[in-house]
Design a protein around this motif. Structure first.
Motif, mmCIF file in Angstrom:
data_model
loop_
_atom_site.group_PDB
_atom_site.id
_atom_site.type_symbol
_atom_site.label_atom_id
_atom_site.label_comp_id
_atom_site.label_asym_id
_atom_site.label_seq_id
_atom_site.Cartn_x
_atom_site.Cartn_y
_atom_site.Cartn_z
ATOM 1 N N PHE B 377 42.428 39.948 19.361
ATOM 2 C CA PHE B 377 41.445 38.979 20.141
ATOM 3 C C PHE B 377 40.180 40.134 20.128
ATOM 4 O O PHE B 377 40.060 41.009 20.731
ATOM 5 N N LEU B 378 39.390 39.670 19.267
ATOM 6 C CA LEU B 378 37.982 40.335 19.359
ATOM 7 C C LEU B 378 37.429 40.392 20.551
ATOM 8 O O LEU B 378 37.047 39.461 21.410
ATOM 9 N N ASP B 379 37.131 41.843 20.725
ATOM 10 C CA ASP B 379 36.347 42.156 22.200
ATOM 11 C C ASP B 379 37.032 41.521 23.304
ATOM 12 O O ASP B 379 36.463 41.304 24.227
ATOM 13 N N LEU B 380 38.329 41.533 23.221
ATOM 14 C CA LEU B 380 39.065 41.312 24.589
ATOM 15 C C LEU B 380 38.990 42.286 25.477
ATOM 16 O O LEU B 380 38.991 43.571 25.341
ATOM 17 N N ASP B 381 38.729 41.807 26.759
ATOM 18 C CA ASP B 381 38.466 42.988 27.871
ATOM 19 C C ASP B 381 39.908 43.109 28.511
ATOM 20 O O ASP B 381 40.355 42.393 29.196
ATOM 21 N N VAL B 382 40.337 44.062 27.939
ATOM 22 C CA VAL B 382 42.212 44.277 28.258
ATOM 23 C C VAL B 382 41.997 44.628 29.682
ATOM 24 O O VAL B 382 43.074 44.284 30.344
ATOM 25 N N ASP B 383 41.354 45.334 30.328
ATOM 26 C CA ASP B 383 41.367 45.764 31.744
ATOM 27 C C ASP B 383 41.546 44.349 32.427
ATOM 28 O O ASP B 383 42.201 44.450 33.347
ATOM 29 N N VAL B 384 40.546 43.413 32.383
ATOM 30 C CA VAL B 384 40.699 42.245 33.208
ATOM 31 C C VAL B 384 41.904 41.662 33.005
ATOM 32 O O VAL B 384 42.697 41.170 34.075
ATOM 33 N N GLU B 386 44.985 42.761 31.916
ATOM 34 C CA GLU B 386 45.918 43.501 32.630
ATOM 35 C C GLU B 386 46.075 43.250 34.206
ATOM 36 O O GLU B 386 47.202 43.039 34.638
ATOM 37 N N ARG B 387 44.808 43.302 34.721
ATOM 38 C CA ARG B 387 44.665 43.261 36.155
ATOM 39 C C ARG B 387 45.362 41.751 36.548
ATOM 40 O O ARG B 387 46.050 41.670 37.267
ATOM 41 N N GLU B 388 44.838 40.721 35.804
ATOM 42 C CA GLU B 388 45.404 39.332 36.167
ATOM 43 C C GLU B 388 46.881 39.321 36.035
ATOM 44 O O GLU B 388 47.554 38.794 36.949
ATOM 45 N N LEU B 389 47.334 39.833 34.710
ATOM 46 C CA LEU B 389 48.733 39.771 34.525
ATOM 47 C C LEU B 389 49.752 40.289 35.576
ATOM 48 O O LEU B 389 50.666 39.947 36.155
ATOM 49 N N THR B 390 48.914 41.653 36.297
ATOM 50 C CA THR B 390 49.719 42.197 37.419
ATOM 51 C C THR B 390 49.542 41.438 38.639
ATOM 52 O O THR B 390 50.879 41.432 39.194
ATOM 53 N N PRO B 400 43.794 30.559 40.304
ATOM 54 C CA PRO B 400 43.518 30.301 39.065
ATOM 55 C C PRO B 400 42.970 31.584 38.226
ATOM 56 O O PRO B 400 42.117 32.260 38.827
ATOM 57 N N SER B 401 43.468 31.882 36.983
ATOM 58 C CA SER B 401 43.140 33.112 36.309
ATOM 59 C C SER B 401 41.833 32.947 36.148
ATOM 60 O O SER B 401 41.153 34.040 36.188
ATOM 61 N N ALA B 402 40.867 31.848 35.720
ATOM 62 C CA ALA B 402 39.659 31.896 35.463
ATOM 63 C C ALA B 402 38.802 32.482 36.561
ATOM 64 O O ALA B 402 38.121 33.188 36.381
ATOM 65 N N GLU B 403 38.928 31.719 37.642
ATOM 66 C CA GLU B 403 38.304 32.265 38.825
ATOM 67 C C GLU B 403 38.492 33.740 39.149
ATOM 68 O O GLU B 403 37.540 34.574 39.512
ATOM 69 N N ASN B 404 39.762 34.104 39.083
ATOM 70 C CA ASN B 404 40.004 35.512 39.159
ATOM 71 C C ASN B 404 39.309 36.631 38.375
ATOM 72 O O ASN B 404 38.805 37.490 38.812
#
Lengths: 383, 420, 594
Positions: B377-384, B386-390, B400-404
């Motif tokens: 995924f080009l330019d994926l913000d991995v940190d974001v 990861e945090r949401e998955l956690t 909701p993930s989008a708002e998070n």
């Protein structure tokens, strides 16, 4: 003296005034007032008759009628919709010198007429999807307008589901744009093609597969449903009318009158369904007649949002006589009689009678009555 | 003659040159400028003998076109995203009935979360509908493709969708050449419908077909699309003959000869890919690009031939199938199934995220070393993520993930959170 | 058009799908006996001639009547029209007013709201206030709202009169048979027989004892009911055919006449002209005459001295005619004395009504006990349980200048005295089903051979006798007449018939009715007669209204064209039965498929 000619001496008191009978000779001329019809052996109620002048015979009586919907279709025995569709389209054909194009919604009428490899239609006809008959009609009309073919006219047709429920968006759009389309709803008051499920046109207390006759309030809910002809009128389109398959002259008159207008027109035809209503196939027309004669189904016409004529009840009968012929209402009578519900249905019918002025002599609604009735229904927006 | 024009306006002018007889308009961004321009042309009679209909929905728009096309009128509409989905039933129907018409799809992401910017999830949602789908790399291509689309549609009696990137193309202003009326009239023959609602010769269109013939009907629809694979290059060639401009066709190669690495893309991203190819070629890397113009019918053979025999292929896709991966890659993989080629997929530009040259070049540099994930995924913000998955792991009611994510990114303030 | 496979289809191709295989019942057209025809003593095909009259084929209509009855103009005046009593149109129900039905919602459809409902067939739907479960549904649904019987009699008169005015002639009958038949008696039965025998090719002679033909039509029916020019013209038309008429020829020895005239058969129709008597004690001065004598004198333009107050004793049609004649002859009061009540009177309602209109008074439940000078002693009667009048012992007096006895008539059977094998019972000559007496070749009809003594019965009797005599002469058996099933009201779908009130026949003004013998009832003009004819519902027989053709949802009725009716297309008919339900006149049956 020539056989079959109307006698000249008739005039005055011997004339029988029948609303809704109109000359068929000049379809493009806007019929304005109900005309007086001379009395004949069966008056103007039967399909035809040797004693009627040719213009007073129905399209259906003609040996050369177009049979827009022809032999071999697969409708159930006694299908009101098959009958209504042939009545309406043949009348439209006569009014346009056989130049109509029809768009059809998904539903019984589509399925029983066009299962590959056979079609029962003899007119140019298209079926697209369930909810878009009105829009397809608009498209046809637009194409014809773009090509300058104002001689070819468009009919779009659907059952009650394809009209009042899934089709209402496209229909309302067609209405408000005043596209030159006659939309015909064949109302059998439920989704018959899929196995008799409730629609927005299903009357209260009626049993359907999704409003079973069980529980504390068997059958369809009270206080729901919509009156599409009134919704159509609220668009202030040139012409709105209701009809039943029981009064052919009236039905044909309304179709022909509809074809005398340009712009959006709506004709709502009650077509009893033996399968869905649990009635004898032989009683299809009789039940339609009772729907009108009880006041359950008001038969009227309106121009530009105002009621201009009603088909009077000839002999008012209690709703019970209508209900008893249909198994969808059987739970109102067995195992015990549900007087409260029957009386409620009677009240609804009587309300229609009051609202549309279905009884009386003049054949026309008093403007004050209409305004009151209709505007009350529309929350006072018209008036 | 070149003119400084917005993509939408240029497309509108091209469509008008094709003399459509029925146009439906229903507003949805980013296609609105096209129908607005057409509406104005009908109003000021620049475009005559044309019915411009403001319909009540996209479903109505497509339905009106079905009626119009079946009555022999050259018909056009434009839509995007949600609008396309709302008309989907009718989109399938138009193709099933084999009714010619042209629709511009100003590509836009599909919600939720609602997003008005460009990607191809809308076009991909209807890729199996039976429509022909052409992708424009540029606004000039969009102009030319629309003219070719009418020709193609009427020639083989199928509806054609011209896909152009929302905003990226539709709203871009650049020097463009809109062919003149004389050229278009010469190029585009009058519409002779294969089937017609005509009182003089009545037919029933839209029969119910059961198991006894449905497979055959589908086979024939497929055969029509295969026929289009032959027609599209012919139509393109004819257009080039008249206009002197090469456009359309099935696939286009760019510095792909003998390349070890081929990058495949569709639409406006091809421009970025070609820039990256140029840079990498300059640094001595054997790399080329292929642009797919015709996505449906999918040009399996033409693509295989164009790809040749590289070591690897990188597919850059602006859409993807959740739970599966790139849709374009799946189709490319089928085309190259017999070749021993390593495939990499780069999902880029979703929901309007810019596909930057730097990111793309970095990605391709890894690819040529076979150092790229199979799916990137080009330019994926991995940190974001990861945090949401956690967060999702920790709490079943994490919201909701989008708002998070927006909150994580600091896009919203605490005061407005409640409203979202 | 190059049609895409499967999606687009050739119009009308569904004809390949023969939906007739779905059918479990099939519709069939039937022809039923209309109640008017059924009720007509003269056996007229009433519906048949109305059919022609409806489309202004008046001559065709008249000729259809003439096949059964040679006296349309007479019958159109004097027939008591059982046909109209039987007419289904008069059995249809009409709500009093819509307004009554509306307003009280729900169970407001009681019986009281329907006028003219024969209670025998209609059970009402709901009773107001009836509790749940007690209400019963209607036996049938009220599909229609009609009115009164068709004025068949008035139309017949119109046709009879227009025929006389237009001088329409009777066409030639069958080829001559060479057989000779003697008709004894020139009344309605005799003349009808003679006419029909002539039509069948026989050589016919009529011997009439009096100086004029017509029998009771002339001597029993006053001119104000049957103008003499009408009577004479219709009789003359028959005579003109070449029937041998001998007036003033009283037959006393039948067998001798038969031999002398070389007749192959005889028809006896001497009627019943002897007034029945009752013993009423009376003084010499009392003026008592019988009704037939009174009517006969009036016919002969004699003016018997009746005095100011005339009492007529009896309750039959002759009594009414006698009372009305007495008024016309100058009586200031004419009083009918009858031992029972009005509803028990044998006189026809119309006659009673017209008598009352003309000022005739009625004394019900009274018998004349005796005549004392210018006063009558009347005894009051009361009806017992069986409806028979019983004396009460209460008396009343009534002034009267004369008493007219109208107690019925009997046949003069003296001419049969010496034919031992002819059987007579209760004053009536007994005949077999072919109307032949026990003596071969001697047939009898009319009032001497039957109880129903109306002109219509006599005419019907004459036709039947003529056919039987002809068959007997030809040596062939008279076929059993096959009667179609009756077209019952319940078969009709009356909704299709417009409301159309009957046309009232205008009457002469009362003053002239009391002083002259001018015809009381005035005929219909053409438009009125046509209107009336068109009120016929054609019960049980297709009249080509196109309903079946129109209402078939499966287009499975084939219209064959005017006069040729319809056929079912059993290849496609699904057997739904709508055509049968919606046939206005009940001419379609549904029958199970094998």
């Amino acid at each position: 003296m020539t056989k079959g000619q109307a006698p000249t001496p008739y005039s005055g008191s011997r004339e029988d005034i029948v609303t809704g009978q109109e000359s068929k000779q000049e379809p493009q001329q806007t019929p304005s007032t109900p005309r007086q019809v001379k009395f004949y052996q069966t008056g103007s109620f039967a399909v035809g008759g040797r004693l009627l002048d040719a213009p007073e015979r129905t399209v259906q009586s003609g040996i050369k009628r177009t049979n827009s919907l022809t032999l071999g279709h697969r409708a159930c025995q006694g299908c009101g919709e098959a009958l209504g569709a042939r009545y309406a389209l043949d009348a439209a054909m006569r009014a346009t010198e056989n130049k109509i194009v029809a768009a059809n919604a998904t539903g019984c009428l589509e399925v029983f007429t066009t299962p590959y490899p056979e079609t029962s239609w003899q007119i140019p006809w298209i079926h697209s999807v369930f909810g878009n008959a009105a829009a397809v009609g608009s498209g046809i009309a637009a194409a014809l307008r773009a090509k300058g073919r104002d001689d070819i006219r468009v009919v779009a047709q659907a059952g009650d589901g394809g009209t009042v429920d899934i089709g209402i968006g496209c229909l309302s759009g067609m209405f408000e744009r005043n596209d030159d389309v006659l939309f015909i709803c064949y109302d059998n008051e439920a989704y018959m093609n899929t196995g008799v499920q409730r629609s927005g046109s299903t009357p209260p207390a009626a049993r359907t597969a999704t409003t079973e006759a069980i529980g504390r309030q068997p059958g369809n809910q009270w206080g729901q449903g919509k009156k599409m002809p009134l919704i159509a009128m609220a668009h202030e389109i040139p012409y709105v009318a209701t009809a039943t398959v029981a009064e052919l002259h009236d039905l044909e008159y309304k179709i022909e009158k509809a074809m005398s207008f340009r712009g959006a027109r709506y004709v709502h035809i009650l077509v009893p369904c033996p399968l869905g209503w649990g009635s004898e196939p032989a009683n299809t027309i009789k039940i339609a007649r009772l729907a009108k004669e009880t006041g359950i189904f008001p038969v009227f016409e309106a121009e530009y949002g105002e009621v201009t004529g009603v088909s009077k009840i000839r002999s008012k009968v209690p709703v019970e006589e209508y209900l008893l012929l249909q198994k969808r209402y059987a739970h109102l009578f067995r195992p015990s009689r549900q007087d409260e519900v029957i009386n409620k249905i009677q009240e609804e019918a009587d309300r229609n009678v009051r609202r549309f002025g279905l009884l009386g002599e003049d054949g026309m609604v008093q403007p004050s009555d209409t305004d009151k009735g209709i505007s009350a229904h529309l929350g006072g927006k018209v008036g | 003659m070149l003119e400084q024009l917005e993509g939408s306006k240029a497309v509108a002018r091209a469509v008008a040159m094709c003399r459509p007889e029925v146009i439906c308009a229903y507003p949805i961004s980013p296609q609105t400028h096209i129908v607005e321009a057409l509406g104005a042309m009908v109003k000021d009679t620049t475009l005559e003998h044309c019915e411009f209909i403001n319909v009540e929905s996209e479903f109505g728009a497509m339905s009106v076109l079905i009626g119009a096309s079946a009555t022999g009128a050259r018909s056009y509409t434009a839509t995007s995203s949600q609008g396309l989905l709302f008309m989907t039933e009718a989109v399938y129907n138009a193709a099933g009935l084999g009714l010619p018409m042209v629709m511009t799809l100003a590509n836009r992401a599909i919600g939720a979360p609602i997003n008005i910017w460009n990607d191809y999830s809308d076009a991909m949602a209807v890729r199996d509908s039976g429509w022909i789908q052409l992708f424009a790399e540029s606004n000039q291509a969009a102009v030319d493709l629309h003219i070719q689309a009418f020709h193609l549609s009427e020639e083989i009696s199928l509806p054609v969708m011209v896909c152009m990137d929302g905003y990226v193309l539709t709203h871009a202003i650049e020097p463009l050449d809109v062919p003149d009326q004389e050229l278009v009239d010469k190029y585009l023959p009058p519409f002779i419908p294969r089937q017609l609602l005509d009182p003089e010769d009545p037919v029933s269109i839209g029969a119910m077909v059961g198991p006894d013939a449905f497979t055959e009907v589908r086979y024939l629809a497929h055969a029509k699309q295969l026929k289009a694979l032959q027609k599209i290059p012919e139509i393109s060639t004819e257009f080039e003959r008249l206009s002197g401009r090469k456009s359309g066709g099935l696939v286009r190669t760019y510095r792909a000869e003998e390349a070890d690495t081929i990058v495949i893309g569709m639409g406006s991203v091809v421009g970025a890919i070609e820039d990256a190819v140029d840079d990498l070629r300059d640094s001595g890397i054997s790399i080329g690009a292929i642009s797919i113009t015709t996505f449906r019918p999918f040009p399996l053979d033409a693509l295989r031939e164009a790809v040749g025999n590289p070591k690897r292929v990188v597919i850059v896709d602006r859409a993807f199938s959740v739970g599966m991966g790139s849709i374009l890659a799946t189709d490319v993989a089928l085309a190259l199934a017999h070749n021993d080629i390593r495939l990499y997929t780069v999902v880029a530009g979703l929901g309007g995220r810019a596909v930057t040259g730097i990111s793309l070049k970095q990605c391709l540099s890894k690819a040529v070393k076979d150092d790229l994930e199979k799916l990137t995924f080009l330019d994926l913000d991995v940190d974001v993520v990861e945090r949401e998955l956690t967060r999702m792991e920790q709490s079943k009611r994490s919201g909701p993930s989008a708002e998070n994510i927006l909150r994580d990114l600091g896009t919203t303030t605490p005061e407005t959170e409640g409203q979202l | 058009m190059d049609r895409p496979f499967a999606i687009t289809l050739q119009p009308g191709s569904s004809r390949a799908n023969k939906t007739g295989s779905w059918r479990t019942e099939r519709p069939v057209y039937v022809d039923l006996l209309p109640p008017c025809n059924d009720a007509c003593p003269a056996g007229e095909n009433i519906q048949g001639w109305l059919y022609h009259a409806e489309e202004m084929g008046y001559e065709e209509a008249w000729r259809t009547i003439m096949l059964d009855n040679p006296f349309p103009a007479i019958m159109g005046r004097v027939c008591y029209h059982n046909c109209e009593t039987a007419c289904n149109r008069g059995k249809v129900y009409r709500p009093v007013s819509n307004a009554m039905l509306f307003g009280e919602s729900g169970a407001s459809f009681g019986k009281a709201e329907y006028a003219g409902v024969p209670g025998s067939t209609l059970r009402t739907t709901t009773q107001q206030g009836a509790s749940s479960g007690q209400r019963e549904r209607a036996d049938y649904l009220r599909d229609g709202t009609l009115d009164e019987a068709v004025g068949i009699n008035a139309v017949e008169r119109f046709l009879g009169d227009i025929a006389l005015k237009s001088d329409w002639q009777i066409p030639a009958g069958k080829p001559a048979t060479g057989k000779r038949v003697l008709v004894v008696g020139g009344g309605p039965a005799g003349l009808s027989t003679a006419y029909h025998l002539w039509l069948l090719g026989n050589d016919v002679s009529v011997y009439e004892a009096s100086a004029q033909l017509g029998g009771m039509m002339r001597f029993g029916i006053p001119a104000y009911r049957l103008p003499r020019d009408v009577l004479d013209k219709e009789i003359d038309r028959i005579i003109g055919l070449g029937i041998n008429i001998e007036l003033n020829h009283k037959v006393t020895d039948l067998l001798a006449e038969m031999e002398e005239g070389n007749y192959d058969a005889i028809f006896l129709a001497t009627g019943a002209e002897i007034a029945r008597n009752a013993y009423i004690p009376a003084g010499d001065s009392s003026h008592i005459i019988d009704a037939l004598s009174l009517l006969r004198s009036a016919q002969d333009m004699e003016r018997p001295q009746l005095g100011r107050t005339v009492v007529v004793y009896g309750g039959g049609n002759t009594a009414m005619d006698a009372a009305r004649t007495a008024k016309r002859l100058g009586a200031s009061e004419a009083i009918v004395v009858y031992r029972r009540t009005r509803d028990k009177m044998p006189a026809h309602d119309l006659e009673v009504e017209e008598a009352i209109e003309e000022g005739v008074k009625m004394r019900w439940l009274s018998t004349i006990n005796r005549v004392a000078g210018e006063k009558l002693l009347l005894e009051k009667m009361e009806l017992d349980n069986t409806g028979f009048p019983q004396p009460t012992g209460e008396y009343d007096e009534l002034a009267a200048d004369s008493v007219v006895l109208a107690l019925g008539e009997e046949a003069d059977l003296s001419l049969l005295g010496h034919i031992p094998d002819i059987v007579i019972e209760n004053g009536i000559v007994q005949v077999d089903s072919t109307m032949m007496t026990s003596h071969p070749g001697i047939f009898a009809g009319g009032d001497i051979a039957q109880k129903d003594r109306t002109v219509t019965d006599a005419i019907g009797n004459g036709k039947k006798a003529a056919r039987n005599i002809d068959n007997w002469l030809r040596g062939i058996a008279s076929p059993d007449s096959v009667r179609h099933p009756l077209a019952e009201w319940s078969r009709l779908n009356t909704w299709y018939y417009s409301d159309a009130p009957a046309t009232m026949r205008p009457k002469l003004d009362a003053v002239r009715r009391q002083s002259t013998f001018d015809e009381v009832v005035i005929g219909l003009d053409e438009s009125e007669a046509l209107f009336e004819a068109r009120r016929c519902m054609s019960c049980g027989n297709c009249f080509e209204c196109d309903n079946c053709y129109g209402v078939c949802p499966d287009n499975s009725v084939i219209k064959l064209g005017t006069g040729m009716r319809y056929e079912f297309d059993y290849d496609y008919c699904k057997g739904c039965g709508i055509c049968a339900t919606e046939c206005p006149c009940g001419a379609i049956d549904m029958v199970p498929e094998d």
